[in-house]
Design a protein around this motif. Structure first.
Motif, short mmCIF file in Angstrom:
data_model
loop_
_atom_site.label_atom_id
_atom_site.label_comp_id
_atom_site.label_asym_id
_atom_site.label_seq_id
_atom_site.Cartn_x
_atom_site.Cartn_y
_atom_site.Cartn_z
N MET A 61 -2.86 1.15 -5.80
CA MET A 61 -4.42 1.15 -6.46
C MET A 61 -4.48 -0.39 -6.50
N ILE A 62 -3.36 -0.98 -7.43
CA ILE A 62 -4.03 -2.87 -6.90
C ILE A 62 -4.20 -3.13 -5.52
N HIS A 63 -3.11 -2.62 -4.67
CA HIS A 63 -3.35 -3.34 -3.13
C HIS A 63 -4.76 -2.93 -2.89
N PHE A 64 -4.82 -1.69 -2.45
CA PHE A 64 -6.04 -1.63 -2.64
C PHE A 64 -7.02 -2.29 -2.85
N SER A 65 -7.46 -2.89 -4.44
CA SER A 65 -8.21 -3.28 -5.31
C SER A 65 -8.41 -4.52 -4.87
N THR A 98 1.04 -1.12 -0.09
CA THR A 98 -0.19 -0.08 0.17
C THR A 98 0.61 1.00 -0.06
N ASP A 99 0.09 2.61 -0.18
CA ASP A 99 0.76 3.30 -0.54
C ASP A 99 1.60 3.85 1.19
N PRO A 100 2.85 4.41 1.12
CA PRO A 100 2.84 5.35 3.28
C PRO A 100 1.71 5.76 3.44
N LYS A 101 1.29 5.46 4.96
CA LYS A 101 0.43 6.53 5.92
C LYS A 101 0.38 7.96 5.57
N GLY A 102 -0.56 7.89 5.65
CA GLY A 102 -0.49 9.55 5.66
C GLY A 102 -0.92 10.83 4.27
N SER A 103 -1.12 9.47 3.10
CA SER A 103 -1.15 9.07 1.76
C SER A 103 -2.61 9.41 1.45
N TRP A 104 -4.08 9.59 2.18
CA TRP A 104 -5.40 9.06 1.49
C TRP A 104 -5.80 10.61 0.91
#
Length: 210
Positions: free
Chosen positions: A115-119, A100-106
């Protein structure tokens, strides 16, 4: 020892590897909030590789479980549920490969890997919930699950409820314009219930030897 028996132990092994990995990561990275932060953020801290190992172990264990269930369950609904269990396992493997993208990047556009991780995670969450619902009837009727049959309905129901809670948390992004509300808590609850369901299914595979 028959192959089905080994697949049952593989399911238990996946639970053990994932649970130990998360507990160790929580101990080494207390700054990751259980209430608010996704477990995926562990990958960027001390012993971050353990998250990869945990997801890999649970993913492979879930695929082994699905293969074992396919050998002993023949009903149409059960087969659909088993396929969903396979999708869950595959989704975990994809989520392990693409962090996933690092913390604090929402509040920023996601990267391709993010996006691949989230999907993959969303599809996996949906899939394990459907697996629990579709296979519940077969578990209740099959004598292999007699030692844990009293837990099938409550575990299935709680898995579905925890799925609803984590989806509400994710949808809150569009309201709060920031991190999902209580995502850490709902995600951990959902994984706990999913692990309980996998444990019940693994018990059935081990009893299929008898």
């Amino acid at each position: 020892m028959r192959k089905t028996h080994l697949l049952g132990y593989a399911g238990f092994s996946g639970i053990f590897i994932f649970a130990i990995s998360i507990l160790l990561l929580h101990g080494r990275q207390p700054e990751i909030s259980i209430r608010y932060d996704a477990m995926s953020y562990y990958v960027y801290g001390q012993l971050g590789w353990l998250l990869w190992a945990g997801l890999l172990g649970l993913g492979l264990g879930s695929l082994a479980l699905a293969a074992g269930l396919w050998r002993i369950q023949k009903g149409a609904y059960a087969r659909v549920g088993i396929l969903c269990a396979g999708i869950w396992g595959t989704g975990l493997l994809i989520a392990a490969i693409f962090p996933t993208d690092p913390k604090g990047s929402w509040d920023q556009p996601p990267s391709t890997r993010g996006m691949i991780h989230f999907s993959a995670a969303i599809f996996a969450f949906i899939a394990i919930t459907l697996a629990a619902l579709f296979i519940a009837h077969a578990f209740i009727k099959d004598g292999h699950w007699k030692p844990v049959q009293k837990w099938i309905v409550p575990v299935t129901a709680l898995t579905a409820i925890s799925f609803i809670l984590i989806m509400i948390s994710i949808v809150s992004i569009f309201v709060s314009h920031g991190a999902p509300l209580y995502f850490g808590l709902t995600e951990r609850l959902f994984f706990f219930m999913s692990l309980c369901w996998i444990g019940i299914a693994s018990v059935g595979l081990l009893r299929s030897e008898r």
